[in-house]
Design an enzyme around this catalytic site. Structure first.
Site: not given
Ligand code: CTP
Length: 405
Positions: A206-208
């Protein structure tokens, strides 16, 4: 700042308490002015305790202080929540038969109405005309939320959540002219949040991205009159914006399917979502366990570039006339600074506008503020000053409006 919170006589009056609280917590001086009928729902003592200021409904209390003129003149912002059909009718006519309507006549600051009423009342031609009059007089009248009303009926007319009213009120304090109705009749598709690419049933790449910037865009666009479809990845904790169609997705592939479906015929697509460029090639059906088939490497497969696909579709005529906005979260490196990379990305992607954020510790991701640059395909470059994500959203929409067909 001096904020007046006007409270109309509807069941949603209890939500005004949370709004007053939000303003006082953020350091504002709040004066609550309920109508007489609002006090049927929430007691005067509650508003006095929350605001730390006296509360009156009529013009004959504290007469030597001339409150019916002074409170409005001194206000930096007036927010009416809930704005009932009757209160808006009186305000539209310029009546001054209680302290709240007198205050509305003397205020020269931004005014924000947050309506709440049953769908039939909201859609009645009399209310529609009153809302148009208030807007013509310069007031900002929010689109109400849809959903459960008092009783079992549902539909447009629900008071937007206090957090959303607070966000738009704060935007008007940053920029008094942030909510023109210049997107009326326009259909916008906005993506937000981050994609998640599963590795096994419990893990993902995923990412932030928090989704806050995309949500702010959707919220501000809807309040500027646009019909908005917000396609969001992993934003469960964010309150849905009022008057926005919300579609949840998880993976980049699902995002692409949803964007392709909703983009057809849209006036603009804004790709604020952080899309994973790669996904694990194999998704394990069962949880990957230590000591059993431990992977040394995780093979990855490239995801399609959704933004590039939109630009191609437009070139081929399938999305003729749709404006396309991209986002770029960049860091400088040995090959160039943030703007150098961003200019190259704009040229590579072929979109009309690119919103550029410099990312790093405490910047852009997860926080409530943002800044950056706005690059246009026509070579224009504009710095986006530091401010709330709603303020940045309003600047991006300003740049988008002249590009719409
Ligand atoms: N984007 C997209 N589909 C992808 C990756 C990105 O539509 N598979 C969109 C994003 O929503 C954003 C823009 O492209 O609007 C730029 O995203 P970014 O990740 O910065 O671009 P990349 O093409 O991945 O660029 P690079 O990895 O070279 O920095």
């Amino acid at each position: 700042m001096r904020i007046v919170v006007g409270v109309g006589g509807g069941i949603a009056a209890y939500k005004a308490c949370a709004l007053v609280r939000r303003f006082t917590e953020t350091g504002h001086q709040v004066r609550v002015i309920p109508t007489e009928s609002a006090l049927q729902f929430v007691g005067k003592a509650t508003f006095e305790a929350l605001s730390g200021q006296p509360v009156n409904t009529g013009v004959f209390a504290d007469v030597p202080e001339v409150p019916h003129v002074r409170i409005g003149q001194e206000a930096d912002l007036v927010v009416i929540a809930p704005a009932t059909a009757d209160l808006m009718a009186r305000a539209a006519q310029g009546r001054a038969d209680d302290l709240l309507t007198a205050t509305l006549l003397t205020a020269r600051c931004p005014v924000l109405f947050a309506p709440a009423m049953h769908t039939e009342m909201w859609e009645h031609p009399a209310t529609v005309a009153n809302v148009a009059t208030l807007r013509a007089h310069g007031a900002n009248v929010m689109e109400p939320a849809s959903g459960r009303l008092t009783g079992t009926d549902t539909g447009p007319g629900r008071l937007p959540e206090p957090e959303e009213i607070f966000g738009l009120a704060s935007l008007l304090l940053e920029r008094a002219d942030a909510l023109p109705r210049d997107l009326t009749g326009r259909r916008l598709v906005i993506t937000a949040g981050g994609t998640r690419e599963p590795l096994d049933p419990v893990r993902f790449l995923g990412n932030r991205s928090s989704g806050k910037q995309g949500y702010a865009l959707a919220r501000v666009a809807a309040q500027r009159g646009a019909q908005v479809t917000l396609i969001a990845g992993n934003t469960i904790e964010l309150a849905p914006p009022a008057a926005v169609e919300l579609v949840h997705i998880t993976t980049a592939d699902q995002l692409k399917t949803a964007v392709d479906k909703h983009a057809l015929g849209a006036d603009a697509v804004i790709m604020a979502a952080a899309v994973a460029d790669f996904r694990p090639t194999h998704v394990a059906a069962a949880k990957i366990k230590k000591g059993v088939d431990e992977p040394d490497v995780i093979p990855l497969t490239k995801n399609e570039d959704i933004l590039a696909g939109l630009v191609d579709a437009r070139t081929e005529g399938r999305l003729a006339g749709t404006a396309i906005v991209g986002f770029a979260a960049e860091t400088g490196d040995d090959n160039g600074d943030v703007l150098t990379h961003a200019r190259a990305k704009l040229a590579r992607k072929g979109c009309d506008l690119l919103v550029v954020n410099a990312v790093g510790e405490g910047k852009a991701f997860e926080v409530d503020t943002n800044d950056g640059w706005l690059l246009g395909a026509d070579g224009t470059e504009q710095a986006l000053d530091h401010g709330s994500k709603a303020l940045l959203a309003s600047r991006v929409l300003d740049a988008l409006v002249p590009l719409l067909r």
